[in-house]
Every structure is written in structure tokens, then in C-alpha cells.
Design a protein around this motif. Sequence first.
Motif, mmCIF file in Angstrom:
data_model
loop_
_atom_site.group_PDB
_atom_site.id
_atom_site.type_symbol
_atom_site.label_atom_id
_atom_site.label_comp_id
_atom_site.label_asym_id
_atom_site.label_seq_id
_atom_site.Cartn_x
_atom_site.Cartn_y
_atom_site.Cartn_z
ATOM 1 N N ILE A 1 25.107 4.730 -8.121
ATOM 2 C CA ILE A 1 24.106 3.880 -8.854
ATOM 3 C C ILE A 1 24.195 2.471 -8.096
ATOM 4 C CG2 ILE A 1 23.165 2.621 -10.869
ATOM 5 C CD1 ILE A 1 24.037 5.165 -12.387
ATOM 6 N N LEU A 2 25.346 1.890 -7.941
ATOM 7 C CA LEU A 2 25.572 0.683 -7.069
ATOM 8 C C LEU A 2 25.106 0.579 -5.944
ATOM 9 C CD1 LEU A 2 26.730 -2.345 -7.322
ATOM 10 C CD2 LEU A 2 28.797 -1.457 -6.690
ATOM 11 N N PHE A 3 25.739 1.484 -5.039
ATOM 12 C CA PHE A 3 25.339 1.576 -3.698
ATOM 13 C C PHE A 3 23.819 2.030 -3.495
ATOM 14 C CE2 PHE A 3 29.712 1.727 -2.805
ATOM 15 C CZ PHE A 3 29.806 1.438 -1.532
ATOM 16 N N GLY A 4 23.130 2.527 -4.430
ATOM 17 C CA GLY A 4 21.800 3.055 -4.464
ATOM 18 C C GLY A 4 21.065 1.729 -4.749
ATOM 19 N N LYS A 5 21.310 0.976 -5.508
ATOM 20 C CA LYS A 5 20.374 -0.048 -5.890
ATOM 21 C C LYS A 5 20.697 -1.149 -4.624
ATOM 22 C CE LYS A 5 20.321 0.173 -10.824
ATOM 23 N NZ LYS A 5 20.314 -0.673 -11.892
ATOM 24 N N VAL A 6 21.931 -1.306 -4.081
ATOM 25 C CA VAL A 6 21.877 -2.455 -3.022
ATOM 26 C C VAL A 6 21.095 -1.804 -1.777
ATOM 27 C CG1 VAL A 6 23.704 -2.897 -1.114
ATOM 28 C CG2 VAL A 6 24.255 -3.043 -3.640
ATOM 29 N N ALA A 7 21.220 -0.418 -1.343
ATOM 30 C CA ALA A 7 20.689 0.230 -0.208
ATOM 31 C C ALA A 7 19.185 0.048 -0.589
ATOM 32 C CB ALA A 7 21.020 1.589 -0.123
ATOM 33 N N LEU B 1 26.676 6.383 7.330
ATOM 34 C CA LEU B 1 26.937 7.785 7.217
ATOM 35 C C LEU B 1 28.303 8.232 6.243
ATOM 36 C CD1 LEU B 1 26.090 10.894 7.890
ATOM 37 C CD2 LEU B 1 27.301 10.799 9.887
ATOM 38 N N VAL B 2 29.264 7.632 6.678
ATOM 39 C CA VAL B 2 30.525 8.065 6.068
ATOM 40 C C VAL B 2 30.499 7.354 4.506
ATOM 41 C CG1 VAL B 2 32.937 7.341 5.990
ATOM 42 C CG2 VAL B 2 31.942 7.560 8.100
ATOM 43 N N ILE B 3 30.153 6.368 4.146
ATOM 44 C CA ILE B 3 29.958 6.134 2.945
ATOM 45 C C ILE B 3 28.800 6.820 2.016
ATOM 46 C CG2 ILE B 3 29.162 3.892 1.359
ATOM 47 C CD1 ILE B 3 30.188 2.352 3.579
ATOM 48 N N GLY B 4 27.721 7.179 3.060
ATOM 49 C CA GLY B 4 26.744 7.878 2.134
ATOM 50 C C GLY B 4 27.155 9.234 1.834
ATOM 51 N N MET B 5 27.676 9.792 2.725
ATOM 52 C CA MET B 5 28.276 11.210 2.609
ATOM 53 C C MET B 5 29.361 11.297 1.628
ATOM 54 S SD MET B 5 25.775 13.324 3.616
ATOM 55 C CE MET B 5 24.758 11.963 3.296
ATOM 56 N N GLY B 6 30.267 10.221 1.699
ATOM 57 C CA GLY B 6 31.263 10.283 0.895
ATOM 58 C C GLY B 6 30.875 10.224 -0.460
ATOM 59 N N LEU B 7 29.764 9.406 -0.673
ATOM 60 C CA LEU B 7 29.251 9.196 -2.137
ATOM 61 C C LEU B 7 28.445 10.515 -2.689
ATOM 62 C CD1 LEU B 7 27.678 5.592 -1.851
ATOM 63 C CD2 LEU B 7 29.648 6.308 -3.383
ATOM 64 N N MET B 8 27.784 11.135 -1.667
ATOM 65 C CA MET B 8 27.069 12.196 -1.887
ATOM 66 C C MET B 8 28.073 13.418 -2.464
ATOM 67 S SD MET B 8 23.961 13.746 -2.029
ATOM 68 C CE MET B 8 22.883 13.140 -0.868
ATOM 69 N N ALA B 9 29.293 13.482 -1.760
ATOM 70 C CA ALA B 9 30.454 14.338 -2.323
ATOM 71 C C ALA B 9 30.779 14.123 -3.499
ATOM 72 C CB ALA B 9 31.505 14.382 -1.139
ATOM 73 N N LEU B 10 31.072 12.656 -3.837
ATOM 74 C CA LEU B 10 31.731 12.600 -5.125
ATOM 75 C C LEU B 10 30.669 13.136 -6.074
ATOM 76 C CD1 LEU B 10 33.441 9.352 -4.446
ATOM 77 C CD2 LEU B 10 34.487 11.301 -4.827
ATOM 78 N N GLN B 11 29.354 12.467 -5.966
ATOM 79 C CA GLN B 11 28.383 12.861 -7.102
ATOM 80 C C GLN B 11 28.066 14.595 -7.214
ATOM 81 O OE1 GLN B 11 27.026 10.428 -8.801
ATOM 82 N NE2 GLN B 11 26.229 12.200 -9.990
ATOM 83 N N ALA B 12 28.306 15.177 -5.991
ATOM 84 C CA ALA B 12 28.207 16.683 -5.896
ATOM 85 C C ALA B 12 29.311 17.104 -6.897
ATOM 86 C CB ALA B 12 28.213 17.182 -4.789
ATOM 87 N N VAL C 1 23.084 6.794 -16.515
ATOM 88 C CA VAL C 1 22.166 6.207 -15.666
ATOM 89 C C VAL C 1 21.580 5.131 -16.200
ATOM 90 C CG1 VAL C 1 19.841 6.759 -14.325
ATOM 91 C CG2 VAL C 1 21.424 8.703 -14.824
ATOM 92 N N SER C 2 21.424 3.903 -15.210
ATOM 93 C CA SER C 2 21.295 2.614 -15.745
ATOM 94 C C SER C 2 19.869 2.284 -15.021
ATOM 95 C CB SER C 2 22.153 1.395 -15.569
ATOM 96 O OG SER C 2 22.530 1.388 -14.320
ATOM 97 N N THR C 3 18.918 1.642 -15.446
ATOM 98 C CA THR C 3 17.761 1.427 -14.899
ATOM 99 C C THR C 3 17.738 0.149 -14.127
ATOM 100 O OG1 THR C 3 16.963 0.213 -16.819
ATOM 101 C CG2 THR C 3 16.191 2.605 -16.561
#
Length: 163
Positions: free
Chosen positions: A3-9, A128-139, A161-163
Motif C-alpha cells: 500500500i505504501l509503495f503503491g501510494k507513493v508510485a 523492477l526489483v522493488i516492484g517484483m519483490g513487492l509483488m512476490a510478497l503480496q502473492a 486495505v486503507s484508503t
Amino acid sequence: MSILFGKVASYFIWIVIVLVVWEVISRYLLNAPTVWTQGYVQRFFAAYFILIGAYTLVRNSHVRVDLVLGTSSPRWNAFTDLLNYSLLFIWAAALCWEGWEYFFDAWRFNELDSGALRHPMWPVKLSLVIGMGLMALQAAAEIIRAIVLIINPKKEVPRVVST
């Protein structure tokens, strides 16, 4: 973290909008196009696209085909989620692993793009490394959620999930 990285991105899209508007104004109103805007737009949008993936997954907003899932039992839905998220985990982990090699080589050898300003390539490869690392953790989190629902389909597994 997703959520944090998504909001920043998510703010990267505003940077892209400002850059595109600036390019349109400078090209068509000032008759002075820039050579740098296109490269920055590509980089910010690439980082946005890669970093927003895990946030989209935690919000359950990825496109899904509900033809099979809409008529099935909760346990079957959890089983198909387990299969899908397991494949997603493998894919994201592999991209993260390989992305690290691409990032490290770009950083170590100071890889530059072929554009006029010769921007460094390592920031996009790091995203790419950060995004796919986050995706793997969320998966992985979704895999755990699916296993819980397979064992006990009536169990309520909340999404944080926070808004």
C-alpha cells in the motif's frame, strides 16, 4: 508495504502529466520542443507501472475472469486462487531475481540509455526489483489467504486495505 509503495508510485502519474503538458506547451506554443521530456516520461511511467502492481493486487483490482469463479464454491475459488497466486509468486520472484542482475550490472557499469542526454538506466531497473519483490510478497500473502480459505471456506479473512 504494498500500500505504501503503491501510494507513493501513484504520484508518478502526476509527474508524467506535468511533463507531457510541458512538452505540448513548449512544442506547439513556444515552438521549442525538448529533447529530455520523452525519456523522463518513459522512466516515470515504467516505474509507476511496475511499482503499482502489488498495490493493485492487495486492492483486488486486477482483471479477473469470473466465468468459472462466479458459479463455483468458495473452496474451489480459493483453490484456483492458490494456483494463480502460486504461479504469480514464481513469476514475480524470477523477475525480481533476474532484475537484480540487470540492476546491478547497470549500476556497476554506469549503463546509460542511447538518448541525447544519456540518462542512467539503473533507477528503472531498480524499480523492477522493488516492484517484483513487492509483488512476490503480496502473492505470498494471497497464497496464505487461499490456503486458509481452502481449509475453512467459511472463515472471514480480511484484507488490510486503507484508503
